[in-house]
Design an enzyme around this catalytic site. Structure first.
Site, PDB file in Angstrom:
ATOM      1  N   VAL A 103       4.935   1.390  -2.936  1.00 13.43           N
ATOM      2  CA  VAL A 103       3.634   2.082  -2.422  1.00 13.43           C
ATOM      3  C   VAL A 103       2.525   0.776  -2.444  1.00 13.43           C
ATOM      4  O   VAL A 103       2.337   0.099  -3.510  1.00 13.43           O
ATOM      5  CB  VAL A 103       2.815   3.088  -3.201  1.00 13.43           C
ATOM      6  CG1 VAL A 103       1.593   3.568  -2.966  1.00 13.43           C
ATOM      7  CG2 VAL A 103       3.988   4.378  -3.429  1.00 13.43           C
ATOM      8  N   CYS A 104       1.698   0.767  -1.292  1.00 13.65           N
ATOM      9  CA  CYS A 104       0.759  -0.347  -1.376  1.00 13.65           C
ATOM     10  C   CYS A 104       1.373  -1.667  -1.590  1.00 13.65           C
ATOM     11  O   CYS A 104       2.231  -1.910  -1.043  1.00 13.65           O
ATOM     12  CB  CYS A 104      -0.239  -0.119  -2.306  1.00 13.65           C
ATOM     13  SG  CYS A 104      -1.985  -0.973  -2.269  1.00 13.65           S
ATOM     14  N   THR A 105       0.693  -2.624  -2.359  1.00 14.43           N
ATOM     15  CA  THR A 105       1.258  -3.768  -2.219  1.00 14.43           C
ATOM     16  C   THR A 105       2.503  -4.018  -3.408  1.00 14.43           C
ATOM     17  O   THR A 105       2.991  -5.051  -3.560  1.00 14.43           O
ATOM     18  CB  THR A 105       0.137  -4.879  -2.834  1.00 14.43           C
ATOM     19  OG1 THR A 105      -0.369  -4.577  -4.057  1.00 14.43           O
ATOM     20  CG2 THR A 105      -0.874  -4.932  -1.866  1.00 14.43           C
ATOM     21  N   GLY A 152       5.140   2.939   1.492  1.00 16.27           N
ATOM     22  CA  GLY A 152       3.809   3.497   1.721  1.00 16.27           C
ATOM     23  C   GLY A 152       2.634   2.438   1.948  1.00 16.27           C
ATOM     24  O   GLY A 152       2.791   1.592   1.330  1.00 16.27           O
ATOM     25  N   ALA A 153       1.715   2.742   2.567  1.00 14.31           N
ATOM     26  CA  ALA A 153       0.520   1.885   2.793  1.00 14.31           C
ATOM     27  C   ALA A 153      -0.329   2.093   1.666  1.00 14.31           C
ATOM     28  O   ALA A 153       0.220   2.088   0.466  1.00 14.31           O
ATOM     29  CB  ALA A 153      -0.010   2.258   4.122  1.00 14.31           C
TER      30      ALA A 153
END
Length: 228
Positions: A103-105, A152-153
């Site tokens: 997720v994310c970075t 995921g962004a």
């Protein structure tokens, strides 16, 4: 995959963005008979970037075999890009896992571990382009699946991401049931939650605010890329 066999591990590290972890955790913990592990080097409380303390449930040494490994993101991600112990742990668990996710970075951490080379992947919009330095193909979408990689962004996309993972494991009916029980029916008060929706002025301001930190992250990504 039978429901009774699903073991899901989320990496818990200092300086993570807690919603990157707690959003997916809330979804995964509702999946039938899933065992969800919060994993770090020790069992000491881990403090997020905004000050929330979270308790690990397993260490690198005691972590069982995982069907799903999930790496969240956050400012602490920068330090993990050069953390050989953590990167080795992720690689080892990914050899067994059916799904390798982030997720994310957290996707940059997967990239630093050499696990996204040639794969389509996403990240927080402000750092999405850095994935290319690690051999991935950046995709500006909220959830991206390529083979057994699901990413995921930024931050809040973790719930969408986790529902997609549950759908992949158990089927869409189970994922929809969880979504309904969580009353996940987002209706944000403002239409500015992504670069596609924000005004040019809002986006410029956000980029300017994040620029010094993004530069630090880029430096870490470049160092990690040199080791691949």
């Amino acid at each position: 995959m039978s429901a009774s066999s699903v073991s899901i591990g989320l990496l818990l590290f200092p300086g993570l963005t807690q919603l990157d972890l707690t959003g997916p955790f809330e979804v995964f913990a509702r999946a039938p008979a899933a065992e969800v592990h919060l994993i770090w080097k020790t069992l000491d409380p881990v403090v997020s970037d905004r000050g929330m303390a979270i308790l690990p449930t397993a260490t690198f040494a005691t972590c069982p075999a995982l069907d799903v490994i999930c790496v969240p993101g956050g400012p602490g991600q920068i330090a993990l890009m050069e953390d050989a112990e953590t990167l080795t742990f992720i690689r080892q668990k990914s050899e067994q896992a059916s799904l390798i996710t982030s997720v994310c970075t957290g996707s940059l951490i997967l990239g630093a571990a050499g696990l996204l080379q040639g794969y389509r992947a996403t990240s927080h919009w402000a750092s999405l382009d850095q994935l290319a330095l690690l051999g991935a193909q950046p995709v500006s979408e909220r959830v991206v699946q390529d083979s057994n990689r699901i990413t995921g962004a930024g931050v809040t996309s973790g719930i969408d991401f986790a529902l997609s993972v549950v759908a992949a494991l158990y089927g869409s009916e189970t994922a929809q049931n969880i979504q309904l029980h969580m009353e996940y029916d987002p209706a944000p008060p403002f239409s500015c939650g992504s670069p596609r929706q924000a005004s040019p002025e809002q986006l410029q301001q956000a980029k300017a605010q994040a620029a010094p930190f993004i530069a630090r992250r880029l430096e870490a990504t470049l160092k990690a890329a040199q080791k691949l």
